[in-house]
Design a protein around this motif. Sequence first.
Motif, PDB file in Angstrom:
ATOM      1  N   PHE A  45       0.925  -1.058   0.280  1.00  0.00           N
ATOM      2  CA  PHE A  45       0.265   0.113   0.169  1.00  0.00           C
ATOM      3  C   PHE A  45       1.077   0.954  -0.427  1.00  0.00           C
ATOM      4  CE2 PHE A  45      -3.781   1.906   2.762  1.00  0.00           C
ATOM      5  CZ  PHE A  45      -3.836   2.846   1.222  1.00  0.00           C
ATOM      6  N   TYR A  46       1.850   1.371   0.808  1.00  0.00           N
ATOM      7  CA  TYR A  46       2.785   2.373   0.990  1.00  0.00           C
ATOM      8  C   TYR A  46       3.320   3.114  -0.255  1.00  0.00           C
ATOM      9  CZ  TYR A  46       6.340   5.784   2.265  1.00  0.00           C
ATOM     10  OH  TYR A  46       7.465   6.815   2.808  1.00  0.00           O
ATOM     11  N   LEU A  47       3.944   1.340  -1.063  1.00  0.00           N
ATOM     12  CA  LEU A  47       5.030   1.922  -2.000  1.00  0.00           C
ATOM     13  C   LEU A  47       3.925   1.663  -3.258  1.00  0.00           C
ATOM     14  CD1 LEU A  47       7.622  -1.409  -1.829  1.00  0.00           C
ATOM     15  CD2 LEU A  47       7.921   1.282  -1.233  1.00  0.00           C
ATOM     16  N   VAL A  48       2.406   2.171  -3.404  1.00  0.00           N
ATOM     17  CA  VAL A  48       1.601   1.528  -4.627  1.00  0.00           C
ATOM     18  C   VAL A  48       1.376   3.608  -4.814  1.00  0.00           C
ATOM     19  CG1 VAL A  48      -0.129   1.322  -5.801  1.00  0.00           C
ATOM     20  CG2 VAL A  48       1.247  -0.486  -4.586  1.00  0.00           C
ATOM     21  N   LEU A  49       1.576   4.186  -3.020  1.00  0.00           N
ATOM     22  CA  LEU A  49       0.592   5.348  -2.874  1.00  0.00           C
ATOM     23  C   LEU A  49       2.303   6.258  -3.230  1.00  0.00           C
ATOM     24  CD1 LEU A  49      -1.760   5.182   0.268  1.00  0.00           C
ATOM     25  CD2 LEU A  49      -1.817   5.347  -2.358  1.00  0.00           C
ATOM     26  N   ARG A  50       3.158   5.774  -2.809  1.00  0.00           N
ATOM     27  CA  ARG A  50       4.725   6.433  -2.852  1.00  0.00           C
ATOM     28  C   ARG A  50       5.065   6.713  -4.380  1.00  0.00           C
ATOM     29  NH1 ARG A  50       6.471  10.462  -1.312  1.00  0.00           N
ATOM     30  NH2 ARG A  50       6.138   9.312   1.003  1.00  0.00           N
ATOM     31  N   GLY A  51       4.687   5.645  -4.819  1.00  0.00           N
ATOM     32  CA  GLY A  51       4.945   5.716  -7.015  1.00  0.00           C
ATOM     33  C   GLY A  51       3.503   6.612  -7.081  1.00  0.00           C
ATOM     34  N   LEU A  52       2.386   7.309  -7.044  1.00  0.00           N
ATOM     35  CA  LEU A  52       1.291   7.992  -7.031  1.00  0.00           C
ATOM     36  C   LEU A  52       1.810   9.327  -6.921  1.00  0.00           C
ATOM     37  CD1 LEU A  52      -1.081   8.085  -8.601  1.00  0.00           C
ATOM     38  CD2 LEU A  52      -2.110   8.325  -5.899  1.00  0.00           C
ATOM     39  N   ASP A  53       2.240   8.979  -5.740  1.00  0.00           N
ATOM     40  CA  ASP A  53       3.382  10.797  -5.398  1.00  0.00           C
ATOM     41  C   ASP A  53       4.547  11.407  -5.955  1.00  0.00           C
ATOM     42  OD1 ASP A  53       2.780  12.868  -3.115  1.00  0.00           O
ATOM     43  OD2 ASP A  53       4.746  12.103  -2.289  1.00  0.00           O
ATOM     44  N   THR A  54       4.818  10.228  -6.590  1.00  0.00           N
ATOM     45  CA  THR A  54       6.470  10.520  -6.913  1.00  0.00           C
ATOM     46  C   THR A  54       6.117  11.621  -8.312  1.00  0.00           C
ATOM     47  OG1 THR A  54       7.276   8.742  -6.419  1.00  0.00           O
ATOM     48  CG2 THR A  54       8.415   9.658  -8.230  1.00  0.00           C
ATOM     49  N   ILE A  55       5.139  10.286  -9.058  1.00  0.00           N
ATOM     50  CA  ILE A  55       4.293  10.816 -10.222  1.00  0.00           C
ATOM     51  C   ILE A  55       3.530  12.560  -9.781  1.00  0.00           C
ATOM     52  CG2 ILE A  55       2.674  11.425 -12.141  1.00  0.00           C
ATOM     53  CD1 ILE A  55       3.052   8.180 -11.265  1.00  0.00           C
ATOM     54  N   GLU A  56       2.969  13.008  -8.644  1.00  0.00           N
ATOM     55  CA  GLU A  56       2.086  13.952  -8.413  1.00  0.00           C
ATOM     56  C   GLU A  56       3.366  15.959  -8.384  1.00  0.00           C
ATOM     57  OE1 GLU A  56       1.633  14.832  -4.993  1.00  0.00           O
ATOM     58  OE2 GLU A  56      -0.759  16.348  -5.292  1.00  0.00           O
ATOM     59  N   ASP A  57       4.640  14.878  -7.179  1.00  0.00           N
ATOM     60  CA  ASP A  57       5.817  15.867  -6.974  1.00  0.00           C
ATOM     61  C   ASP A  57       6.824  16.133  -7.725  1.00  0.00           C
ATOM     62  OD1 ASP A  57       4.414  15.624  -4.265  1.00  0.00           O
ATOM     63  OD2 ASP A  57       6.080  13.872  -3.529  1.00  0.00           O
ATOM     64  N   ASP A  58       6.283  15.245  -9.526  1.00  0.00           N
ATOM     65  CA  ASP A  58       7.748  15.368 -10.402  1.00  0.00           C
ATOM     66  C   ASP A  58       6.909  16.940 -11.410  1.00  0.00           C
ATOM     67  OD1 ASP A  58       9.169  15.579 -12.434  1.00  0.00           O
ATOM     68  OD2 ASP A  58       9.904  13.989 -11.957  1.00  0.00           O
ATOM     69  N   MET A  59       7.555  18.234 -10.377  1.00  0.00           N
ATOM     70  CA  MET A  59       7.195  19.688 -11.291  1.00  0.00           C
ATOM     71  C   MET A  59       7.619  19.774 -12.830  1.00  0.00           C
ATOM     72  SD  MET A  59       4.527  20.231 -10.125  1.00  0.00           S
ATOM     73  CE  MET A  59       4.033  21.882  -9.317  1.00  0.00           C
ATOM     74  N   GLU A  60       8.706  18.939 -13.072  1.00  0.00           N
ATOM     75  CA  GLU A  60      10.000  19.306 -13.963  1.00  0.00           C
ATOM     76  C   GLU A  60       8.983  18.329 -15.539  1.00  0.00           C
ATOM     77  OE1 GLU A  60      13.983  18.592 -12.525  1.00  0.00           O
ATOM     78  OE2 GLU A  60      12.923  20.459 -10.788  1.00  0.00           O
ATOM     79  N   ALA A  61       9.028  16.812 -14.875  1.00  0.00           N
ATOM     80  CA  ALA A  61       9.005  15.369 -16.251  1.00  0.00           C
ATOM     81  C   ALA A  61       7.825  16.136 -16.760  1.00  0.00           C
ATOM     82  CB  ALA A  61       8.663  14.190 -14.958  1.00  0.00           C
ATOM     83  N   PHE A  62       7.198  16.483 -16.756  1.00  0.00           N
ATOM     84  CA  PHE A  62       5.348  17.301 -17.222  1.00  0.00           C
ATOM     85  C   PHE A  62       5.214  18.108 -17.937  1.00  0.00           C
ATOM     86  CE2 PHE A  62       4.862  13.344 -14.926  1.00  0.00           C
ATOM     87  CZ  PHE A  62       5.053  12.153 -15.825  1.00  0.00           C
ATOM     88  N   VAL A  63       6.368  19.139 -18.119  1.00  0.00           N
ATOM     89  CA  VAL A  63       6.544  20.349 -18.775  1.00  0.00           C
ATOM     90  C   VAL A  63       6.342  20.069 -19.948  1.00  0.00           C
ATOM     91  CG1 VAL A  63       7.868  22.479 -19.018  1.00  0.00           C
ATOM     92  CG2 VAL A  63       8.086  21.695 -16.687  1.00  0.00           C
ATOM     93  N   GLY A  64       5.221  21.148 -20.433  1.00  0.00           N
ATOM     94  CA  GLY A  64       4.640  21.381 -22.046  1.00  0.00           C
ATOM     95  C   GLY A  64       3.528  20.123 -22.518  1.00  0.00           C
ATOM     96  N   ARG A  65       3.875  19.165 -21.034  1.00  0.00           N
ATOM     97  CA  ARG A  65       2.343  17.531 -21.520  1.00  0.00           C
ATOM     98  C   ARG A  65       1.631  17.642 -20.394  1.00  0.00           C
ATOM     99  NH1 ARG A  65       5.352  12.829 -21.996  1.00  0.00           N
ATOM    100  NH2 ARG A  65       7.010  13.185 -19.963  1.00  0.00           N
ATOM    101  N   GLU A  66       1.308  19.091 -19.384  1.00  0.00           N
ATOM    102  CA  GLU A  66       0.681  18.575 -18.357  1.00  0.00           C
ATOM    103  C   GLU A  66      -0.219  17.971 -18.699  1.00  0.00           C
ATOM    104  OE1 GLU A  66       1.679  21.282 -18.934  1.00  0.00           O
ATOM    105  OE2 GLU A  66       2.796  21.801 -18.017  1.00  0.00           O
ATOM    106  N   LYS A  67      -1.133  17.529 -19.767  1.00  0.00           N
ATOM    107  CA  LYS A  67      -2.244  16.154 -19.732  1.00  0.00           C
ATOM    108  C   LYS A  67      -2.041  15.292 -19.402  1.00  0.00           C
ATOM    109  CE  LYS A  67      -6.743  15.526 -21.118  1.00  0.00           C
ATOM    110  NZ  LYS A  67      -6.588  14.056 -21.396  1.00  0.00           N
ATOM    111  N   PHE A  68      -0.961  14.573 -19.902  1.00  0.00           N
ATOM    112  CA  PHE A  68      -0.065  13.395 -19.400  1.00  0.00           C
ATOM    113  C   PHE A  68      -0.321  13.076 -17.905  1.00  0.00           C
ATOM    114  CE2 PHE A  68       2.366  10.633 -22.574  1.00  0.00           C
ATOM    115  CZ  PHE A  68       2.401  11.373 -23.785  1.00  0.00           C
ATOM    116  N   LYS A  69       0.378  14.211 -17.335  1.00  0.00           N
ATOM    117  CA  LYS A  69       0.613  13.673 -15.523  1.00  0.00           C
ATOM    118  C   LYS A  69      -0.524  13.727 -15.269  1.00  0.00           C
ATOM    119  CE  LYS A  69       2.275  16.275 -11.865  1.00  0.00           C
ATOM    120  NZ  LYS A  69       3.209  17.460 -11.182  1.00  0.00           N
ATOM    121  N   LEU A  70      -2.095  14.298 -15.370  1.00  0.00           N
ATOM    122  CA  LEU A  70      -3.490  14.105 -15.232  1.00  0.00           C
ATOM    123  C   LEU A  70      -3.784  12.788 -15.403  1.00  0.00           C
ATOM    124  CD1 LEU A  70      -4.836  17.700 -15.681  1.00  0.00           C
ATOM    125  CD2 LEU A  70      -3.399  16.870 -13.828  1.00  0.00           C
TER     126      LEU A  70
END
Length: 355
Positions: free
Chosen positions: A45-70
């Motif tokens: 449970f912890y690692l699944v949510l940590r994975g999700l939070d890693t996507i939420e917290d990344d403010m660089e990887a999705f620049v210009g394709r914010e829709k992808f992040k969502l």
Amino acid sequence: NMQNQIPYKDDDIKFCDDILGKVSRSFAAVIRQLPEGLCVEILVFYLVLRGLDTIEDDMEAFVGREKFKLDHLRNFYKTPFSQEGWSMDGVGQGDEKVLLQNFFKVVRVFKGLSLESQEIISDITQRMGEGMALFAGRNLTQGTHDIKDYNLYCHYVAGLVGEGLSRLFSSSSFESPEVTQSAKTLGNTMGLFLQKTNITRDYLEDLRDGRTFYPQEIWKRYSKTGDLSEFAESKYQENALQCLNHMVTDALGCVPECLKYMELLKNKQVFRFCAIPQVMAIATLADLYNNPKVFTGVVKIRKGLAVKLLNETQSEEALHKQFNHFARQILSSIPQGDQNSSKTKEICENIISLT
Ligand code: PS7
Ligand code: MN
Ligand code: MN
Ligand code: MN
Ligand code: MN
Ligand code: MN
């Protein structure tokens, strides 16, 4: 019961346990001491949510394709679990990036859990991903709107964790059905208390990431310029501290419900798992209260104090002793002329009377 149909691969459990120790020093200790039947469930449970939070917290990887992040946030409960060998590269930093690169190992351990546990983890991950996407699609450079909006964000990222954990405690029979009956109320508040403490502490870090959660309903009362970043300037320190004390007072409002929740717990290991992070949170709030260092760096409780709290939190009596101690510490540091002093005093006195 599907428990043994898909055999655990020892290497996968080993990966999960190793990466847990790397991504979270604080949760690793309390998760590892859980009994068999909850330990691996909550590790996953912890690692699944940590994975999700890693996507939420990344403010660089999705620049210009914010829709992808969502899309990733919304689909995270599903895609990694239905596509053989799923992994993600280039999101997150360090060990959190490694977690996503090896996420299929977490998925294999997940598939060895009971269907009931899988369903709980999956439901919470889906709802959290939806909630994160709602907030990630907004401009949060000036924080959340009002306290209701702030509470809603905290519900998505932490209250839901409290709900899911409560359901896992009952479904494993380590705790009574009463715990699940409190999942959406007291269980939610358990998560809110941790998240509000984290947000209050991370003022500067979050500001620099361009995404902050201090609600405007609170901070604008103390702002001269209408820009949240002014509190980092020493000339506004007086107002910054008033704002900080308001945030701490708001978080302390969770405490009575947290104490009530922990009274329901019967299993010693489950109790410690729940209580230790709560004690760390109130110790952190006592450290944050009226502390100008919040606006110049990261305030962390001393390692020695953290170890002492971890070791001493063994019973409800000890829990009460710690909450009583830190409520008194805050009560004795209320400055003259603080705008929230009577509210802070009232809450601290209530905590003292409850413990
Ligand atoms: C499943 C144990 C015990 C009834 C990753 C534990 C990040 C504060 O990101 O790592 O560094 O700023 O300091 C935890 C209720 C959730 C709420 C939430 C899930 C307590 C993804 C913890 C952990 C419920 C969203 C970690 C909420 O803080 O944050 C499990 C009962 C994850 C709990 C996040 C924050 C957790 C958090 P960061 P931290
Ligand atoms: Mn952190
Ligand atoms: Mn996050
Ligand atoms: Mn995070
Ligand atoms: Mn944070
Ligand atoms: Mn007591």
